[in-house]
Design a protein around this motif. Structure first.
Motif, PDB file in Angstrom:
ATOM      1  N   PRO B 233     -12.139  -0.077  -3.749  1.00 48.03           N
ATOM      2  CA  PRO B 233     -12.644  -1.027  -2.759  1.00 48.03           C
ATOM      3  C   PRO B 233     -14.145  -0.846  -2.500  1.00 48.03           C
ATOM      4  O   PRO B 233     -14.852  -1.822  -2.235  1.00 48.03           O
ATOM      5  CB  PRO B 233     -11.813  -0.700  -1.515  1.00 48.03           C
ATOM      6  CG  PRO B 233     -10.523  -0.201  -2.072  1.00 48.03           C
ATOM      7  CD  PRO B 233     -10.938   0.632  -3.276  1.00 48.03           C
ATOM      8  N   VAL B 251     -10.773  -5.601   1.532  1.00 45.91           N
ATOM      9  CA  VAL B 251      -9.373  -5.969   1.732  1.00 45.91           C
ATOM     10  C   VAL B 251      -8.765  -6.543   0.452  1.00 45.91           C
ATOM     11  O   VAL B 251      -7.654  -6.170   0.059  1.00 45.91           O
ATOM     12  CB  VAL B 251      -9.239  -6.972   2.892  1.00 45.91           C
ATOM     13  CG1 VAL B 251      -7.821  -7.531   2.981  1.00 45.91           C
ATOM     14  CG2 VAL B 251      -9.646  -6.306   4.203  1.00 45.91           C
ATOM     15  N   ASN B 252      -9.506  -7.422  -0.224  1.00 46.94           N
ATOM     16  CA  ASN B 252      -8.986  -7.993  -1.469  1.00 46.94           C
ATOM     17  C   ASN B 252      -8.701  -6.910  -2.506  1.00 46.94           C
ATOM     18  O   ASN B 252      -7.665  -6.937  -3.180  1.00 46.94           O
ATOM     19  CB  ASN B 252      -9.987  -9.002  -2.052  1.00 46.94           C
ATOM     20  CG  ASN B 252      -9.952 -10.334  -1.325  1.00 46.94           C
ATOM     21  OD1 ASN B 252      -8.944 -10.697  -0.726  1.00 46.94           O
ATOM     22  ND2 ASN B 252     -11.070 -11.053  -1.362  1.00 46.94           N
ATOM     23  N   TYR B 254      -8.240  -3.615  -1.971  1.00 48.81           N
ATOM     24  CA  TYR B 254      -7.180  -2.732  -1.447  1.00 48.81           C
ATOM     25  C   TYR B 254      -5.801  -3.327  -1.743  1.00 48.81           C
ATOM     26  O   TYR B 254      -4.904  -2.636  -2.238  1.00 48.81           O
ATOM     27  CB  TYR B 254      -7.417  -2.599   0.060  1.00 48.81           C
ATOM     28  CG  TYR B 254      -6.435  -1.802   0.897  1.00 48.81           C
ATOM     29  CD1 TYR B 254      -6.462  -0.415   0.921  1.00 48.81           C
ATOM     30  CD2 TYR B 254      -5.529  -2.457   1.733  1.00 48.81           C
ATOM     31  CE1 TYR B 254      -5.606   0.309   1.751  1.00 48.81           C
ATOM     32  CE2 TYR B 254      -4.667  -1.743   2.564  1.00 48.81           C
ATOM     33  CZ  TYR B 254      -4.705  -0.357   2.567  1.00 48.81           C
ATOM     34  OH  TYR B 254      -3.862   0.355   3.399  1.00 48.81           O
ATOM     35  N   LEU B 255      -5.655  -4.621  -1.500  1.00 51.99           N
ATOM     36  CA  LEU B 255      -4.353  -5.265  -1.692  1.00 51.99           C
ATOM     37  C   LEU B 255      -4.047  -5.516  -3.170  1.00 51.99           C
ATOM     38  O   LEU B 255      -2.906  -5.350  -3.613  1.00 51.99           O
ATOM     39  CB  LEU B 255      -4.296  -6.575  -0.912  1.00 51.99           C
ATOM     40  CG  LEU B 255      -4.305  -6.409   0.612  1.00 51.99           C
ATOM     41  CD1 LEU B 255      -4.414  -7.769   1.291  1.00 51.99           C
ATOM     42  CD2 LEU B 255      -3.070  -5.665   1.093  1.00 51.99           C
TER      43      LEU B 255
END
Lengths: 436, 436, 436
Positions: B233, B251-252, B254-255
């Motif tokens: 990330p 966030v993108n 991480y997911l």
């Protein structure tokens, strides 16, 4: 095997618990949380009043964690290169650093009491971690030849002496040493070498079967090397003036280390059999650039100057491992297990000299004479303090290992029986065979 | 064993020192510290003028350190899976990255001179670290079959070519590639595959005894895998616009990585013998989600879109290791030691395609055609640049290893004799026996 | 060996992919990026409205990365001490945490929807990582005796139950537990022990050949130990009120851990054969101080109080490993592979009790009764939830390992044949011999 002499039962538990109880009592008397009005201890005159001290008490926290990783993973794993001494290297490193950071917080804090109290902030715990580095460097010089009991004693004495010298250098001489080439690296190295000299073991003159690495132990050591290498810019800039001075300290260290890697690899190949690379050089000499640029890190030496320092550090450190370490052992009776003289000693002095020159050239405010005094003071306290500490550690009742059991975890640790492993492999082997 | 051809003495030291001296001279001429008026190099049109550039010059430092760990620990240890090539994997990784970051700082900086100078700030050293990633990815494709001398040459050429393509993509095409799926991952992979093709070794067609892992080497590799996975990330968001755009990139990634782990494990078990998991897949395919979401990381694709990209990346990467790699080796003569085509190549293209679609759907300002041009340019420069570089590396005097000595550290490194270890174990064994 | 029962083909891939698809769908429905108006979930009443919430959405990012390292490197490598179970320890840890963080983000987010959406910010992904810690702690209790299929089921159920208890503790009881001694450590430990009890294996009552370490596996485990130890201050302060409260949480944890190391080493030497140190104690009990100070971390307990908690935690944890674990196994049929009862269970309860006392003494706003209710609730949900989860995991079709194959990676992983390694060593051996 005279195990009765090495049995730590009672000696070690009593000493460790007593020291910890003393720490807790002293913290109860002197330590409080920083409430925002503290200044934090500072080895530099430039910002002793912290004009730019950031409002956010946590702003230095990421820097602290980088330094923390260097102390516990970096130093701990760097010393795991010995084939049968990994438990002691990383384990005793943790023990000494855990005690040292408490003691260092006190011994450094005593010079800077606020209303009779030590106000703990991130700045102070970074310096507490720093103080443990001196012990971990000295630990490298006597690795494999001392007991945990002896090392706890060394930690207590060395950090106390370090704090006196640091106060002298920072607050009396008002010398620059932001990355601590002198007060941590040179100090820790020569302190450890003095201890090693006093604890000289003639029986190990021709080496010891376990005083060497195996393939996997060298791999574990590289974990320590790389973490130290990566986070050294944080070590040299953590307590620098915030802002562009801190950025400069980061850039100088980043570039010095990069240049150092190239010269260390080049010289290793140049001096080794068939032009091969030697893991001992790679594990250690690649870091000399971080040590040597320490004093100058926050000075306007320019990227060029930083890289030149790193280049020279990588060369002298590698040559030291190849040619000087054997001489120190055979001629001077200094058995330097990890070669701290090559990684911290000579590069530390180089850093101190570079600092004298840089200040003389006006790269930063200060007096070249005070820089020289700081270097001399650091070496003096280290050699005398180390010699005295060595004599105390030499007393015969500290459970020190007999010569034949040096460099062997099994004397102080419950070591699993490898044979089971061998067996399971054989079993595995046949199972696989069978499945074919 | 024709050791005279593999003896690096002179060749390696002279090349390494010459390169470092050139670096120092160029830094002396062009490099200065950022004084706060610099803009920092930036591959994105969105913030090339850095409207939001933070005041604090150190604000990106924690991000930099995460990327730094990925480069030196992540890439270095990921390649230690080979049973007898750990020294080279982590050691040469350090060498190439140390040279590469200096060279990358220059080659990227030349496009953005301020008053004829390169003003070094955290943003620039992050990009310098990035530029080394291309070399480390390519290194994976030729791991075990090249000499340090050849690899230094590759590093110099690849980073120069990378900087040209990056300038084209970022400043001419003004394409989005915040996480560098195209300009680093796809570029590095296909550059390395082109080199591997040119250096094809027919004698290794049926494999090599040392081209495999042992239990402990797979464990060391997991250190690299997990550090890459955790800090990805930071890799994808380090140069994103500060604030919520940067948060979105975190966030993108991480997911996407989390979804990728599940699909990689699932497919590994699905295609392996008896539904078992394969360490090669786990060590590599679990990271494909970070590669594939790179271009889109700072786009409004939504958590749903990021996870979908990760899911697909984990599937194609695992299938690639299982079915495509053997075909590339047998049919196309591309011997991809680490399977970089599966971790960086295909997922990098997937990332580029996802970026084209996302931009076309208006998830971020830009032109889909320019995104496509960026992908094509990256692949073109990689394949042509890699082929030319491979031809230069193929010249017979770079101390390359003979076929039978591939994947073996002992040809370029002093390797400790394991036998001693075995002996000490036996000794230990009997001592334990005796104590019973 | 009834491999048909342990063959995961189909079972594992289908379960893993199904779970991931469900996650992606739920994220598609409920998850959006934080746009700056979110509050973030918060287990503490003190700042549930986040009066001091920093403007910069990335300000907690370095803290997040420290916690991230604890989850994936810390927990993962801590469990690699078993001689033949390293792949499963670090690999399945990655699998469970990757699923868990997605599921935890949802189950915790459902309690705090904004306009029907979960707004993802750094605060929420820190809490998502936290929720996975409960599963990883429970994993330690059943390590080596469960299949990846069973563990995926455990992860889904445990995190759901955790989120209910956490909501109760934080928002209904409004109890303090900033470092989660109760809601993560005690909860995870007793949940895992309840599962272990239900999955009791009488055949392992006299131990298992592979239920032990070898020298190198203990070294790998120390990587986990040291990273957990270093970053624990981040774990306990990550979600504390910004500013001086957060600094206090860091200082308390830093000092508690340091004191804990000394007491753990002292007691280990005191109770072991010949005063030696036991790696199991060092790997685990040195961390008990971080667990035990969790609830009180952000309270005005003073450095003295924090160190006292650490000292006691190190003592009870070490004594637990030495004397309690064997009794739990023989008398209660609780086979606790990693001794989570000693590292997370008892220290977690100690932390909860310390919190009750500290609140009663007015060290922080709150009600001692609510602190007690929080502890009781955490233990209750853990024991009941764990028992029910254990019964579901006990169903005979989850590919669980037969007794003789417990603690062995080769049942679920493709494991390289060590014999080749032995051979290459022998070859190496003779080559070296020959060169002499």
């Amino acid at each position: 095997m005279p195990t009765h002499t090495t049995n730590m039962r009672m000696k070690f538990p009593i000493l460790a618990l007593t020291l910890e109880v003393i720490m807790i009592i002293l913290f109860g008397i002197f330590a409080v949380y920083d409430d925002g009005k503290g200044h934090g201890h500072d080895p530099q005159p430039g910002n002793s009043s912290h004009p730019e001290k950031p409002k956010d008490p946590m702003s230095l926290y990421p820097m602290f964690q980088d330094v923390h990783v260097m102390i516990f993973i970096g130093f701990g794993f760097l010393m795991t290169f010995l084939k049968r001494y990994g438990f002691s290297s990383v384990g005793v490193n943790l023990l000494l650093a855990a005690l040292g950071l408490q003691w260092g917080l006190l011994t450094q804090g005593f010079w800077h009491l606020t209303d009779g109290k030590i106000k703990i902030d991130i700045f102070k715990i970074i310096n507490a971690d720093f103080s443990t580095a001196t012990v971990l460097i000295s630990f490298g010089a006597v690795l494999g030849k001392t007991s945990p009991v002896q090392l706890l004693i060394m930690a207590v004495l060395e950090i106390a002496i370090f704090s006196i010298n640091e106060h002298l250098v920072a607050n009396i001489f008002k010398a620059n040493d932001v990355g601590a080439s002198m007060i941590i690296h040179a100090f820790g190295a020569y302190f450890g070498l003095a201890v090693a000299r006093v604890l000289y073991r003639p029986a190990l003159k021709n080496g010891h079967e376990n005083d060497g690495s195996v393939y996997h132990s060298d791999m574990f050591a590289m974990i320590g090397t790389v973490f130290l290498w990566m986070f050294w810019p944080s070590f040299n800039s953590a307590i620098a003036d915030p802002g562009y001075t801190q950025l400069m300290a980061v850039v100088n260290t980043y570039l010095s280390l990069a240049a150092c890697v190239l010269s260390a690899y080049a010289i290793s190949s140049l001096v080794e059999h068939k032009g091969k690379l030697d893991m001992v050089h790679i594990q250690n000499a690649t870091l000399a650039g971080g040590v040597a640029v320490g004093t100058c890190a926050d000075m306007e030496i320019g990227p060029f100057g930083a890289m030149l320092i790193g280049l020279v550090a990588g060369i002298i450190s590698t040559l030291g491992f190849k040619y000087l370490t054997p001489i120190l052992a055979s001629k001077l009776g200094i058995q330097d297990t990890c070669g701290v003289h090559n990684l911290h000693g000579m590069p530390g002095i180089l850093g101190g000299l570079a600092g004298i020159i840089a200040v003389a050239l006006g790269k930063k405010d200060g007096h070249a004479t005070m820089q020289a005094a700081a270097l001399a003071s650091s070496l003096g306290f280290a050699l005398i303090g180390g010699a005295v500490t060595g004599l105390i550690m030499k007393l015969p009742f500290w459970a020190q290992p007999p010569d034949q059991n040096c460099f062997d975890d099994s004397i102080y640790w419950e070591v699993p029986e490898e044979e089971e492993h061998e067996e399971s492999l054989t079993a595995e082997h046949y199972k696989n065979k069978a499945e074919v």
